[in-house]
Design a protein around this motif. Sequence first.
Motif, mmCIF file in Angstrom:
data_model
loop_
_atom_site.group_PDB
_atom_site.id
_atom_site.type_symbol
_atom_site.label_atom_id
_atom_site.label_comp_id
_atom_site.label_asym_id
_atom_site.label_seq_id
_atom_site.Cartn_x
_atom_site.Cartn_y
_atom_site.Cartn_z
ATOM 1 N N ILE A 8 2.501 -12.251 -1.902
ATOM 2 C CA ILE A 8 3.207 -11.085 -2.441
ATOM 3 C C ILE A 8 3.103 -9.910 -1.472
ATOM 4 C CG2 ILE A 8 3.327 -9.437 -4.347
ATOM 5 C CD1 ILE A 8 2.010 -11.544 -6.119
ATOM 6 N N ILE A 10 5.210 -5.888 -0.904
ATOM 7 C CA ILE A 10 6.237 -4.959 -1.393
ATOM 8 C C ILE A 10 6.756 -4.143 -0.217
ATOM 9 C CG2 ILE A 10 5.406 -4.819 -3.770
ATOM 10 C CD1 ILE A 10 4.025 -2.202 -3.047
ATOM 11 N N ASP A 11 8.004 -3.737 -0.314
ATOM 12 C CA ASP A 11 8.651 -2.988 0.748
ATOM 13 C C ASP A 11 8.299 -1.505 0.602
ATOM 14 O OD1 ASP A 11 10.225 -2.553 2.940
ATOM 15 O OD2 ASP A 11 12.097 -2.466 1.809
ATOM 16 N N ASP A 14 10.442 0.583 -1.720
ATOM 17 C CA ASP A 14 10.241 0.514 -3.170
ATOM 18 C C ASP A 14 9.318 1.620 -3.675
ATOM 19 O OD1 ASP A 14 11.823 -1.707 -3.207
ATOM 20 O OD2 ASP A 14 10.168 -3.142 -3.323
ATOM 21 N N SER A 46 11.347 -4.054 -8.757
ATOM 22 C CA SER A 46 10.616 -4.617 -7.626
ATOM 23 C C SER A 46 10.816 -6.136 -7.528
ATOM 24 C CB SER A 46 9.123 -4.304 -7.754
ATOM 25 O OG SER A 46 8.569 -5.020 -8.831
ATOM 26 N N SER A 47 10.343 -6.690 -6.412
ATOM 27 C CA SER A 47 10.488 -8.128 -6.179
ATOM 28 C C SER A 47 9.256 -8.908 -6.623
ATOM 29 C CB SER A 47 10.755 -8.373 -4.691
ATOM 30 O OG SER A 47 9.652 -7.896 -3.939
ATOM 31 N N LEU A 48 8.434 -8.315 -7.484
ATOM 32 C CA LEU A 48 7.233 -8.992 -7.966
ATOM 33 C C LEU A 48 7.601 -10.150 -8.900
ATOM 34 C CD1 LEU A 48 5.013 -5.898 -8.866
ATOM 35 C CD2 LEU A 48 4.759 -7.398 -6.902
ATOM 36 N N PRO A 49 6.790 -11.201 -8.935
ATOM 37 C CA PRO A 49 7.045 -12.292 -9.892
ATOM 38 C C PRO A 49 6.938 -11.784 -11.337
ATOM 39 C CG PRO A 49 5.451 -12.962 -8.226
ATOM 40 C CD PRO A 49 5.680 -11.504 -8.037
ATOM 41 N N LYS A 53 4.461 -8.843 -13.188
ATOM 42 C CA LYS A 53 5.011 -7.635 -13.817
ATOM 43 C C LYS A 53 4.440 -7.434 -15.217
ATOM 44 C CE LYS A 53 9.466 -7.515 -11.447
ATOM 45 N NZ LYS A 53 10.922 -7.568 -11.600
#
Length: 138
Positions: A8, A10-11, A14, A46-49, A53
């Motif tokens: 994992i 994050i950008d 974000d 966000s692109s979290l699973p 989340k």
Amino acid sequence: MIRITDAIAIDDADINERFVRASGPGGQNVNKVSTAVELRFDVNASSLPPDVKVRLAALAGNRLTADGVLLIDSREHRTQAQNREAARARLVALLQHAARRPKTRRPTRPKASSRQKRLDSKRRRGDVKAARRKGADD
């Protein structure tokens, strides 16, 4: 990219940071310089699973707004850069904690010896109380 775990990340885009003036003692520095940081991270976008989340929402508590934005406030240091790093470190720590899956509980049964010990203890206690009753009648 901010690495949370091996899988994992994050950008930086974000994360939204806003610098505000800190409150409390500090003289002119507090009145002139915006050193406190309000870090905002949109959990829903966000692109979290999905499971991360859900755990993050439970861990964040009242730091999560109704819109699903995580708000982290840092004003413990005198400089903007230190507060920014502290806020990002708290975000990473929270995300790492949410990324860990809790262990599943496997129900166990008490062993036969512990059941027997419990029953023996109850029997001894009952014998003590019964002996008291017999002695009171005399």
